[in-house]
Enzyme design. Structure first.
Site, PDB file in Angstrom:
ATOM      1  N   CYS A  31      -7.872 -19.770 -46.605  1.00 26.92           N
ATOM      2  CA  CYS A  31      -8.652 -20.687 -47.444  1.00 26.92           C
ATOM      3  C   CYS A  31     -10.082 -20.694 -46.928  1.00 26.92           C
ATOM      4  CB  CYS A  31      -8.022 -22.082 -47.473  1.00 26.92           C
ATOM      5  SG  CYS A  31      -7.942 -22.923 -45.880  1.00 26.92           S
ATOM      6  N   ARG A  78      -5.683 -26.250 -46.627  1.00 24.46           N
ATOM      7  CA  ARG A  78      -4.695 -25.546 -47.437  1.00 24.46           C
ATOM      8  C   ARG A  78      -3.958 -24.440 -46.695  1.00 24.46           C
ATOM      9  NH1 ARG A  78      -8.837 -23.996 -51.966  1.00 24.46           N
ATOM     10  NH2 ARG A  78     -10.068 -23.901 -50.027  1.00 24.46           N
ATOM     11  N   ASP A  86      -8.582 -27.863 -53.566  1.00 24.76           N
ATOM     12  CA  ASP A  86      -8.929 -28.173 -52.185  1.00 24.76           C
ATOM     13  C   ASP A  86      -8.885 -29.692 -51.966  1.00 24.76           C
ATOM     14  OD1 ASP A  86      -9.958 -28.380 -49.666  1.00 24.76           O
ATOM     15  OD2 ASP A  86     -11.482 -26.837 -49.998  1.00 24.76           O
TER      16      ASP A  86
END
Ligand code: 4NP
Length: 156
Positions: A9, A15, A122
């Site tokens: 990420c 994440r 996100d």
């Protein structure tokens, strides 16, 4: 043969460490290794973001030993399958791909059946830490099915 999976990420504090933890738990006992990295260097050396850690613990995943590191060109040859969380991650990784390397790079939501998510939102910006874990659990189950279909051998 071991399948080496890398989750990527932007910051490697929300994440991708969550994906590493959730999928790692599902794949325990299989011939699979998991790792994660961020395309930025913004949080290198840091553990996952506190609200992410808390949401993960509430679902039974302990991410506290993970530390952020930056994705690098060598990651292409060190993994068999690289999984980004959104299109920006894929673009930033592709800029570093060594000539001749053909390691597959896909977006995690490719493994989510049925509905239209095309990226993992996100939570650093949305605040929805639990929702992202739910999506990551679903994608992890899809990835398990994918590896089961393929065998765990992603090499070619
Ligand atoms: P991640 O989330 O890419 O899921 O780890 C982010 C964490 C931090 C920042 C951006 C995204 N940041 O701007 O510091």
């Amino acid at each position: 043969m071991t399948t080496r999976v890398l989750f990527v990420c932007l910051g490697n504090i929300c994440r991708s460490p969550s994906a590493e933890g959730v999928f790692g738990e599902l794949a325990a006992g299989l011939d699979v290794t998991t790792d994660s990295a961020g395309t930025s260097n913004w949080h290198v050396g840091e553990p996952p973001f506190a609200p992410m850690l808390a949401a993960a613990i509430a679902r039974g995943y302990d991410l506290s030993d993970l530390r952020s590191r930056q994705f690098k060109a060598e990651d292409f040859s060190r993994h068999d399958l690289i999984i980004g969380m959104d299109a920006d991650n894929l673009r930033d990784m592709e800029r570093l791909r060594p000539p001749g390397n053909d390691t597959p790079v896909v977006v995690f939501t490719d493994f989510v059946a049925a509905h239209g998510a095309d990226h993992v939102p996100d939570p650093y910006y949305t605040g929805d830490y639990d929702g992202v874990l739910e999506l990551i659990e679903e994608a992890s189950r899809g990835l398990m099915r994918h590896l089961g279909t393929q065998g765990t051998d992603q090499s070619h």
